[in-house]
Design an enzyme around this catalytic site. Structure first.
Site, PDB file in Angstrom:
ATOM      1  N   ASP A  39      14.865  19.202 -27.417  1.00 18.28           N
ATOM      2  CA  ASP A  39      15.222  20.324 -26.279  1.00 18.28           C
ATOM      3  C   ASP A  39      13.651  20.024 -25.581  1.00 18.28           C
ATOM      4  O   ASP A  39      13.273  21.201 -25.229  1.00 18.28           O
ATOM      5  CB  ASP A  39      15.628  21.414 -26.589  1.00 18.28           C
ATOM      6  CG  ASP A  39      14.507  21.647 -28.019  1.00 18.28           C
ATOM      7  OD1 ASP A  39      13.297  21.228 -28.147  1.00 18.28           O
ATOM      8  OD2 ASP A  39      14.176  22.479 -28.186  1.00 18.28           O
ATOM      9  N   HIS A 202       1.590  -2.943 -10.171  1.00 20.75           N
ATOM     10  CA  HIS A 202       2.156  -1.340 -10.608  1.00 20.75           C
ATOM     11  C   HIS A 202       1.216  -1.183 -11.612  1.00 20.75           C
ATOM     12  O   HIS A 202       2.089  -0.603 -12.913  1.00 20.75           O
ATOM     13  CB  HIS A 202       3.170  -0.871 -10.676  1.00 20.75           C
ATOM     14  CG  HIS A 202       3.309  -0.587  -9.383  1.00 20.75           C
ATOM     15  ND1 HIS A 202       5.249  -0.501  -8.857  1.00 20.75           N
ATOM     16  CD2 HIS A 202       3.374  -0.715  -7.826  1.00 20.75           C
ATOM     17  CE1 HIS A 202       5.276  -0.119  -7.670  1.00 20.75           C
ATOM     18  NE2 HIS A 202       3.602  -0.140  -6.786  1.00 20.75           N
ATOM     19  N   ASP A 219      -4.662   3.011  -7.256  1.00 20.97           N
ATOM     20  CA  ASP A 219      -3.892   3.105  -6.311  1.00 20.97           C
ATOM     21  C   ASP A 219      -3.242   4.553  -6.984  1.00 20.97           C
ATOM     22  O   ASP A 219      -2.764   5.092  -8.188  1.00 20.97           O
ATOM     23  CB  ASP A 219      -2.757   2.127  -6.515  1.00 20.97           C
ATOM     24  CG  ASP A 219      -1.984   2.840  -5.546  1.00 20.97           C
ATOM     25  OD1 ASP A 219      -1.709   4.072  -5.182  1.00 20.97           O
ATOM     26  OD2 ASP A 219      -1.031   1.685  -5.544  1.00 20.97           O
ATOM     27  N   ASP A 230      -0.562   8.425  -0.624  1.00 16.13           N
ATOM     28  CA  ASP A 230      -0.587   7.438  -1.409  1.00 16.13           C
ATOM     29  C   ASP A 230      -2.257   6.281  -1.068  1.00 16.13           C
ATOM     30  O   ASP A 230      -1.861   5.703   0.197  1.00 16.13           O
ATOM     31  CB  ASP A 230       0.442   6.538  -0.566  1.00 16.13           C
ATOM     32  CG  ASP A 230       0.696   4.854  -1.791  1.00 16.13           C
ATOM     33  OD1 ASP A 230       0.384   5.009  -2.807  1.00 16.13           O
ATOM     34  OD2 ASP A 230       1.481   4.380  -1.355  1.00 16.13           O
ATOM     35  N   HIS A 309       2.274  -8.864  -2.148  1.00 13.92           N
ATOM     36  CA  HIS A 309       3.648  -7.490  -1.728  1.00 13.92           C
ATOM     37  C   HIS A 309       3.052  -7.250  -0.130  1.00 13.92           C
ATOM     38  O   HIS A 309       2.838  -7.664   1.028  1.00 13.92           O
ATOM     39  CB  HIS A 309       3.300  -6.203  -2.544  1.00 13.92           C
ATOM     40  CG  HIS A 309       0.999  -5.693  -2.401  1.00 13.92           C
ATOM     41  ND1 HIS A 309       1.300  -5.190  -0.830  1.00 13.92           N
ATOM     42  CD2 HIS A 309       0.109  -5.858  -3.301  1.00 13.92           C
ATOM     43  CE1 HIS A 309      -0.418  -5.219  -1.421  1.00 13.92           C
ATOM     44  NE2 HIS A 309      -0.654  -5.214  -2.376  1.00 13.92           N
ATOM     45  N   HIS A 313       4.894   0.602   3.636  1.00 16.03           N
ATOM     46  CA  HIS A 313       6.164   1.345   3.534  1.00 16.03           C
ATOM     47  C   HIS A 313       6.379   2.667   4.029  1.00 16.03           C
ATOM     48  O   HIS A 313       5.090   3.356   5.082  1.00 16.03           O
ATOM     49  CB  HIS A 313       6.550   1.667   2.086  1.00 16.03           C
ATOM     50  CG  HIS A 313       5.323   2.028   1.578  1.00 16.03           C
ATOM     51  ND1 HIS A 313       5.800   3.431   1.104  1.00 16.03           N
ATOM     52  CD2 HIS A 313       4.084   1.602   0.662  1.00 16.03           C
ATOM     53  CE1 HIS A 313       4.511   3.342   0.020  1.00 16.03           C
ATOM     54  NE2 HIS A 313       3.703   2.809  -0.075  1.00 16.03           N
ATOM     55  N   HIS A 320       8.081   5.601  -1.275  1.00 10.16           N
ATOM     56  CA  HIS A 320       8.301   4.684  -0.620  1.00 10.16           C
ATOM     57  C   HIS A 320       9.786   5.319  -0.472  1.00 10.16           C
ATOM     58  O   HIS A 320      10.970   5.548  -0.894  1.00 10.16           O
ATOM     59  CB  HIS A 320       9.178   4.073  -1.640  1.00 10.16           C
ATOM     60  CG  HIS A 320       7.971   2.576  -2.367  1.00 10.16           C
ATOM     61  ND1 HIS A 320       7.766   1.578  -3.584  1.00 10.16           N
ATOM     62  CD2 HIS A 320       6.800   3.003  -2.036  1.00 10.16           C
ATOM     63  CE1 HIS A 320       7.138   1.684  -3.664  1.00 10.16           C
ATOM     64  NE2 HIS A 320       5.507   2.290  -2.701  1.00 10.16           N
ATOM     65  N   GLU A 353      -2.002  -0.974   3.630  1.00 13.17           N
ATOM     66  CA  GLU A 353      -2.084  -1.268   2.039  1.00 13.17           C
ATOM     67  C   GLU A 353      -2.628  -2.930   1.749  1.00 13.17           C
ATOM     68  O   GLU A 353      -1.437  -3.130   1.427  1.00 13.17           O
ATOM     69  CB  GLU A 353      -1.363  -0.772   0.539  1.00 13.17           C
ATOM     70  CG  GLU A 353       0.172  -0.769   1.718  1.00 13.17           C
ATOM     71  CD  GLU A 353       0.832  -0.384   0.099  1.00 13.17           C
ATOM     72  OE1 GLU A 353       0.202  -0.426  -1.313  1.00 13.17           O
ATOM     73  OE2 GLU A 353       1.515   0.869   0.220  1.00 13.17           O
ATOM     74  N   TYR A 357      -5.339 -11.355  -5.141  1.00 15.40           N
ATOM     75  CA  TYR A 357      -5.647 -10.377  -6.105  1.00 15.40           C
ATOM     76  C   TYR A 357      -5.352 -12.048  -6.440  1.00 15.40           C
ATOM     77  O   TYR A 357      -5.406 -12.654  -5.766  1.00 15.40           O
ATOM     78  CB  TYR A 357      -3.909  -9.929  -6.418  1.00 15.40           C
ATOM     79  CG  TYR A 357      -3.636  -8.838  -6.381  1.00 15.40           C
ATOM     80  CD1 TYR A 357      -4.006  -8.089  -6.595  1.00 15.40           C
ATOM     81  CD2 TYR A 357      -3.214  -8.963  -4.843  1.00 15.40           C
ATOM     82  CE1 TYR A 357      -3.947  -6.501  -5.588  1.00 15.40           C
ATOM     83  CE2 TYR A 357      -3.120  -7.650  -3.905  1.00 15.40           C
ATOM     84  CZ  TYR A 357      -3.153  -6.033  -4.914  1.00 15.40           C
ATOM     85  OH  TYR A 357      -3.066  -5.044  -4.033  1.00 15.40           O
ATOM     86  N   ARG A 391      -7.568  -3.687  -2.941  1.00 10.20           N
ATOM     87  CA  ARG A 391      -6.564  -3.331  -1.935  1.00 10.20           C
ATOM     88  C   ARG A 391      -6.771  -2.310  -2.326  1.00 10.20           C
ATOM     89  O   ARG A 391      -7.894  -1.400  -2.621  1.00 10.20           O
ATOM     90  CB  ARG A 391      -5.316  -2.808  -2.686  1.00 10.20           C
ATOM     91  CG  ARG A 391      -3.710  -2.042  -2.323  1.00 10.20           C
ATOM     92  CD  ARG A 391      -3.022  -2.422  -2.688  1.00 10.20           C
ATOM     93  NE  ARG A 391      -2.328  -1.646  -4.080  1.00 10.20           N
ATOM     94  CZ  ARG A 391      -2.556  -1.632  -5.585  1.00 10.20           C
ATOM     95  NH1 ARG A 391      -1.961  -3.440  -5.703  1.00 10.20           N
ATOM     96  NH2 ARG A 391      -2.093  -0.949  -6.371  1.00 10.20           N
ATOM     97  N   GLU A 393      -5.606   0.723   0.843  1.00 11.75           N
ATOM     98  CA  GLU A 393      -4.071   1.655   1.489  1.00 11.75           C
ATOM     99  C   GLU A 393      -4.819   3.137   1.636  1.00 11.75           C
ATOM    100  O   GLU A 393      -5.175   3.279   1.281  1.00 11.75           O
ATOM    101  CB  GLU A 393      -3.485   1.788  -0.131  1.00 11.75           C
ATOM    102  CG  GLU A 393      -2.580   2.577   0.485  1.00 11.75           C
ATOM    103  CD  GLU A 393      -1.265   2.554  -0.742  1.00 11.75           C
ATOM    104  OE1 GLU A 393      -1.940   2.641  -1.739  1.00 11.75           O
ATOM    105  OE2 GLU A 393      -0.354   2.852  -0.385  1.00 11.75           O
TER     106      GLU A 393
HETATM  107  N1  GLY Z   1       1.278   3.132  -5.277  1.00 18.41           N
HETATM  108  C1  GLY Z   1       2.811   2.832  -4.855  1.00 18.41           C
HETATM  109  C2  GLY Z   1       2.324   1.557  -3.463  1.00 18.41           C
HETATM  110  O1  GLY Z   1       1.365   1.330  -2.957  1.00 18.41           O
HETATM  111  O2  GLY Z   1       3.626   1.457  -2.819  1.00 18.41           O
HETATM  112 MN    MN Z   2       2.050   1.955  -1.057  1.00 23.77          MN
HETATM  113 MN    MN Z   3      -0.142   2.539  -3.085  1.00 21.41          MN
END
Ligand code: GLY
Ligand code: MN
Ligand code: MN
Length: 422
Positions: A39, A202, A219, A230, A309, A313, A320, A353, A357, A391, A393
């Protein structure tokens, strides 16, 4: 319950209702709790469309827009519920709080909709996607604040990181900073990736040791009123970039800054992505990791071994976020596979972003090694397998002039080092 800024939500509801004027009743169901076990439920996070139109953070509600009349349906709660869950606003209180015309109980919904023509879910979905893509100033205000709090949390994590700590300790620093500022929800589980873990896009485990000489990639972003930040930063755990880290960082930073500077209404996001691939391909050529023509590296896919990647987005109530409905769907005009293809418009909020890598699963893949042996210096790339990734972003608002950058976290090399030093 969150946010009594009634006029903001009312304006959005009016605008949606107008689209369906004379075509039926809009009925939207709010989110329901998701069981975790027995529960116990997962922390409830309202359905994004429902949040968009109402600001209501409670589960189990419905919204009906019947022409100009707005009815919020709330669950009928008994004394038992009040004992365990506490006070629930009365219908009269809820009516004032959310600025609707009427509040009824969910058990009255069926009767209220009987004999009415309800807007088909696909048409409603498309209308909401169209509306949600372009942020109002009210929404941007929430996004700015979510970004400011998340930025401060990133800076705190940069100061706190030391060799010998675990990734989850930095996650705790970040998450606590957001919570202390009153932002109770994160937009997604924080990624805190030390050393080679930075190459897991991820990464979720967040339990490895931070080692001197390695990078830490974080991130993470909080949300306010459902609106996400983000943000990614990558910094040296002991506060000073090594030569090799500095070189790769400079490539990613150049790509990111160029793309932000180019982001304008009318530009197609996929073209911007290709531009970032070109900057990264050229940078990796200068570092001796790639060779050959830039066009060939981008179109042949070699650069994707290091940058697998998307550049960008949409960002909003979903991290996203919706891409703007059917009328905005475009074919991909580039020669490379790119998932997010949109013509940028004022009021879009998008991430920028790029990353580089060193991913074992790609660099050690025999098929890819054979395919790209003329373009990739695999002997050199192999020597980076302990490197992880970088990365950077930021979240930007597309404006008629230059884009507005919502993200203010140090990213120039000397500023990052200064932030790490506290
Ligand atoms: N944090 C997920 C992305 O950067 O898309
Ligand atoms: Mn992102
Ligand atoms: Mn991100």
């Amino acid at each position: 319950m969150y946010n009594p800024r009634v006029s903001h939500y009312r304006a959005l509801r009016r605008s949606l209702a107008k689209r369906f004027s004379g075509r039926g009743v809009v009925h939207l169901r709010g989110g329901r709790p998701v069981p975790r076990n027995f529960d116990v439920e997962y922390a409830f996070r309202q359905n994004s469309d429902f949040l968009y139109l109402t600001g209501v953070e409670e589960p189990g509600c419905h919204l009906v827009l019947d022409g100009a009349r707005e009815i919020l349906f709330v669950p009928r709660v008994d004394a038992h519920h009040r004992v365990w869950e506490g006070h629930v606003p009365s219908p009269a209180q809820a009516k004032r709080l959310f600025g609707v015309d009427r509040v009824m109980y969910v058990d009255e919904l069926k009767k209220a909709l009987r004999g009415r023509r309800v807007v088909p879910p696909a048409a409603l979905r498309d209308a909401l996607d169209e509306m949600r893509a372009v942020k109002t100033e009210g929404e941007l205000g929430l996004m700015r604040r979510a970004n400011a709090v998340s930025a401060a949390a990133h800076a705190e994590a940069m100061r706190a990181a030391k060799p010998g700590m675990r990734e989850y300790e930095l996650q705790a620093v970040f998450d606590a900073a957001c919570l202390k500022a009153g932002l109770k929800h994160l937009a997604y589980p924080s990624i805190v990736a030390a050393g080679a873990n930075g190459a897991v896009l991820h990464y979720r485990k967040n339990d490895a040791l931070l080692k001197s000489g390695d990078l830490l990639l974080i991130d993470a972003g909080a949300e306010l009123g459902g609106y996400a930040a983000d943000i990614t930063r990558t910094f040296p755990i002991d506060g000073k970039f090594t030569r090799r880290q500095r070189d790769v960082y400079a490539v990613v930073l150049a790509a990111q800054k160029e793309c932000i500077a180019r982001a304008r209404p009318g530009l197609i996001s996929a073209d911007l992505h290709v531009h970032s691939m070109r900057v990264i391909a050229e940078g990796l050529k200068s570092l001796g990791l790639l060779r050959g023509s830039t066009d060939g590296l981008v179109e042949g896919g070699a650069v994707r071994l290091f940058y697998p990647h998307g550049l960008t987005h949409m960002l909003g109530l979903d991290v996203h976020d919706v891409v703007g409905g059917k009328r905005r769907v475009l074919p991909n005009p580039t020669k490379v596979p790119v998932r997010f293809v949109a013509r940028l418009e004022p009021g879009f909020v998008v991430t920028m972003e790029p990353g580089v890598y060193f991913i074992e699963a790609l660099l050690k893949d025999p098929v890819l090694r054979r395919k790209h042996r003329g373009s990739v210096n695999f002997a050199k790339a192999d020597s980076f397998l302990d490197f992880g990734g970088i990365r950077i972003e930021d979240d930007i608002v597309i404006r008629d002039g230059p884009a507005e950058n919502l993200t203010r976290v140090p990213k120039e090399i000397e500023d990052v080092e200064a932030a790490c030093a506290g």
